[in-house]
Design an enzyme around this catalytic site. Structure first.
Site, PDB file in Angstrom:
ATOM      1  N   THR A   1     -17.708   7.505   1.327  1.00 44.04           N
ATOM      2  CA  THR A   1     -17.529   6.525   2.410  1.00 44.04           C
ATOM      3  C   THR A   1     -18.795   5.701   2.569  1.00 44.04           C
ATOM      4  OG1 THR A   1     -17.153   6.208   4.793  1.00 44.04           O
ATOM      5  CG2 THR A   1     -18.151   8.302   4.140  1.00 44.04           C
TER       6      THR A   1
ATOM      7  N   ARG B   1       0.839  -1.209   0.000  1.00 43.35           N
ATOM      8  CA  ARG B   1       0.000   0.000   0.000  1.00 43.35           C
ATOM      9  C   ARG B   1       0.870   1.254   0.000  1.00 43.35           C
ATOM     10  NH1 ARG B   1      -4.473   0.055   4.499  1.00 43.35           N
ATOM     11  NH2 ARG B   1      -5.262   1.755   3.219  1.00 43.35           N
TER      12      ARG B   1
ATOM     13  N   CYS C   1      13.019  -0.111  14.712  1.00 39.77           N
ATOM     14  CA  CYS C   1      13.099   1.274  15.162  1.00 39.77           C
ATOM     15  C   CYS C   1      14.568   1.738  15.144  1.00 39.77           C
ATOM     16  CB  CYS C   1      12.519   1.356  16.571  1.00 39.77           C
ATOM     17  SG  CYS C   1      12.681   2.952  17.347  1.00 39.77           S
TER      18      CYS C   1
ATOM     19  N   HIS D   1      -7.655   7.769  10.915  1.00 42.55           N
ATOM     20  CA  HIS D   1      -7.125   6.399  10.925  1.00 42.55           C
ATOM     21  C   HIS D   1      -5.616   6.339  10.719  1.00 42.55           C
ATOM     22  CE1 HIS D   1     -11.415   4.775   9.855  1.00 42.55           C
ATOM     23  NE2 HIS D   1     -11.303   5.180  11.100  1.00 42.55           N
TER      24      HIS D   1
HETATM   25  P1  OAD Z   1     -15.489   1.753   1.740  1.00 45.39           P
HETATM   26  O1  OAD Z   1     -14.720   1.007   0.716  1.00 45.39           O
HETATM   27  O2  OAD Z   1     -16.148   1.002   2.838  1.00 45.39           O
HETATM   28  O3  OAD Z   1     -16.689   2.578   1.035  1.00 45.39           O
HETATM   29  C1  OAD Z   1     -16.551   3.264  -0.147  1.00 45.39           C
HETATM   30  C2  OAD Z   1     -17.867   4.019  -0.446  1.00 45.39           C
HETATM   31  O4  OAD Z   1     -17.674   4.914  -1.541  1.00 45.39           O
HETATM   32  C3  OAD Z   1     -19.048   3.150  -0.835  1.00 45.39           C
HETATM   33  O5  OAD Z   1     -20.192   3.669  -0.171  1.00 45.39           O
HETATM   34  C4  OAD Z   1     -19.213   3.352  -2.376  1.00 45.39           C
HETATM   35  O6  OAD Z   1     -20.571   3.340  -2.779  1.00 45.39           O
HETATM   36  C5  OAD Z   1     -18.693   4.759  -2.538  1.00 45.39           C
HETATM   37  N1  OAD Z   1     -18.055   5.048  -3.826  1.00 45.39           N
HETATM   38  C6  OAD Z   1     -17.410   4.184  -4.671  1.00 45.39           C
HETATM   39  N2  OAD Z   1     -16.829   4.847  -5.695  1.00 45.39           N
HETATM   40  C7  OAD Z   1     -17.128   6.167  -5.519  1.00 45.39           C
HETATM   41  C8  OAD Z   1     -16.806   7.365  -6.210  1.00 45.39           C
HETATM   42  N3  OAD Z   1     -16.074   7.347  -7.321  1.00 45.39           N
HETATM   43  N4  OAD Z   1     -17.253   8.556  -5.697  1.00 45.39           N
HETATM   44  C9  OAD Z   1     -18.002   8.582  -4.559  1.00 45.39           C
HETATM   45  N5  OAD Z   1     -18.313   7.491  -3.866  1.00 45.39           N
HETATM   46  C10 OAD Z   1     -17.909   6.298  -4.324  1.00 45.39           C
HETATM   47  O7  OAD Z   1     -14.508   2.860   2.293  1.00 45.39           O
HETATM   48  P2  OAD Z   1     -14.592   3.688   3.645  1.00 45.39           P
HETATM   49  O8  OAD Z   1     -15.994   4.053   3.973  1.00 45.39           O
HETATM   50  O9  OAD Z   1     -13.609   4.794   3.546  1.00 45.39           O
HETATM   51  O10 OAD Z   1     -10.649   1.671   8.274  1.00 45.39           O
HETATM   52  O11 OAD Z   1     -14.059   2.664   4.725  1.00 45.39           O
HETATM   53  C11 OAD Z   1     -14.021   3.102   6.051  1.00 45.39           C
HETATM   54  C12 OAD Z   1     -12.922   2.439   6.805  1.00 45.39           C
HETATM   55  O12 OAD Z   1     -13.031   1.010   6.684  1.00 45.39           O
HETATM   56  C13 OAD Z   1     -11.520   2.714   6.293  1.00 45.39           C
HETATM   57  O13 OAD Z   1     -10.975   3.922   6.759  1.00 45.39           O
HETATM   58  C14 OAD Z   1     -10.761   1.563   6.844  1.00 45.39           C
HETATM   59  C15 OAD Z   1     -11.722   0.488   6.377  1.00 45.39           C
HETATM   60  O14 OAD Z   1     -11.573  -0.766   6.798  1.00 45.39           O
HETATM   61  C16 OAD Z   1      -9.505   1.337   8.889  1.00 45.39           C
HETATM   62  O15 OAD Z   1      -8.517   0.971   8.278  1.00 45.39           O
HETATM   63  C17 OAD Z   1      -9.578   1.461  10.370  1.00 45.39           C
END
Ligand code: OAD
Length: 259
Positions: A198, A79, A157, A129
């Site tokens: 999100t 990543r 480290c 995060h």
């Molecule tokens: P997700 O992958 O869960 O969600 C992505 C969202 O974006 C979904 O609702 C899609 O419908 C939407 N989407 C997809 N493509 C898009 C676009 N081009 N424009 C707008 N929206 C779009 O990602 P997150 O919600 O960020 O946590 O995930 C939240 C957390 O879960 C992350 O920060 C991470 C993960 O596991 C940790 O690592 C603690």
């Protein structure tokens, strides 16, 4: 020729969203993985949500790191390498344009760990995060920025020689206290809260949406589809954030010049 109904709906919703923004003295934004997806950073859920047969949740936990730190580091090193290659997109840049308008009264809260908001030029960024570029010692807890480097699969480290870990918040861990408190306080005092790309299922980050709503803010959601967290009362801006956010900025300029 009439534009398709979907376009009409989006135009009307863009106007409502711009009006809500115009009325706001303070603005806060919550972003998620999809803002960066358009730059080439894979999201967590959906088709790309597996890595070598592991769900991301299985790789991104303290237990996983204790069980197999090398596997976890391989995942994060991939990543890290990917993030070094990618560039911010039009969605990131539109958020910079919004910050330029509100200045210190604008806060960007992100769940993303790729640093692309800052790379685009956003200044007031709260990373809930953590950040892929930083590492933290598992023993002396010193945090260092090693963003530009290739790290080995079991990096140590430089200060005390113990194993490093990514400075990322994993599942079952607390968010960084100061960062979370500031995010909650900025959310509670904004009048307009934008939720972008999100799925809003990971807490406590997703709880900011309820907090904004309970504090009386207008909520705007930019997503390909409406999420459960925003289903009630939010202004939906359906479409890719790299397309919708620049249109929102343009609409805001038009709304302001007409008022
Ligand atoms: P997700 O992958 O869960 O969600 C992505 C969202 O974006 C979904 O609702 C899609 O419908 C939407 N989407 C997809 N493509 C898009 C676009 N081009 N424009 C707008 N929206 C779009 O990602 P997150 O919600 O960020 O946590 O995930 C939240 C957390 O879960 C992350 O920060 C991470 C993960 O596991 C940790 O690592 C603690």
């Amino acid at each position: 020729m009439h534009p398709p109904a979907e376009t009409d709906d989006l135009s009307a919703d863009l106007r409502r969203a711009a009006q809500a923004l115009c009325r706001a003295d303070r603005v806060a934004v919550l972003t998620g993985a999809s803002v960066s997806a358009e730059s080439g950073v894979p999201t967590f859920r959906g088709a790309d949500g597996l890595w070598e047969g592991y769900s991301i949740e299985e790789v991104a936990t303290p237990t996983a790191f204790r069980r197999d730190p090398e596997l976890v580091w391989r995942f994060y090193n991939l990543r890290r390498a990917n993030v070094r290659k990618v560039q911010p997109n039009a969605g990131h840049r539109a958020l910079v344009a919004l910050e330029d308008r509100w200045g210190e009264r604008f806060t960007l809260v992100t769940q993303n760990v790729d640093g692309l908001h800052r790379k685009a030029g956003s200044r007031h960024v709260l990373e809930l995060h953590g950040n892929l570029g930083r590492v933290r010692c598992t023993r002396c807890h010193v945090i260092t920025d090693r963003a530009g480097e290739d790290l080995p699969d079991l990096p140590n480290c430089e200060a005390c020689g113990h194993l490093l870990r990514p400075d990322i918040v994993w599942f079952h861990e607390m968010l960084p206290a100061g960062v979370w408190e500031e995010a909650a306080s900025e959310t509670a005092r904004c009048q307009c809260f934008l939720v972008v790309g999100t799925s809003a299922v990971v807490y406590p980050a997703a709880g900011l949406i309820d907090l904004a709503r309970a504090s009386g803010a207008a909520v705007i959601e930019v997503n390909l589809e409406t999420t459960d967290a925003c289903a009630v009362g939010a202004i939906p801006l359906l479409g890719p954030s790299g397309v919708v956010l620049p249109r929102l900025v343009k609409q805001l300029e038009m709304t302001e010049s007409n008022s």
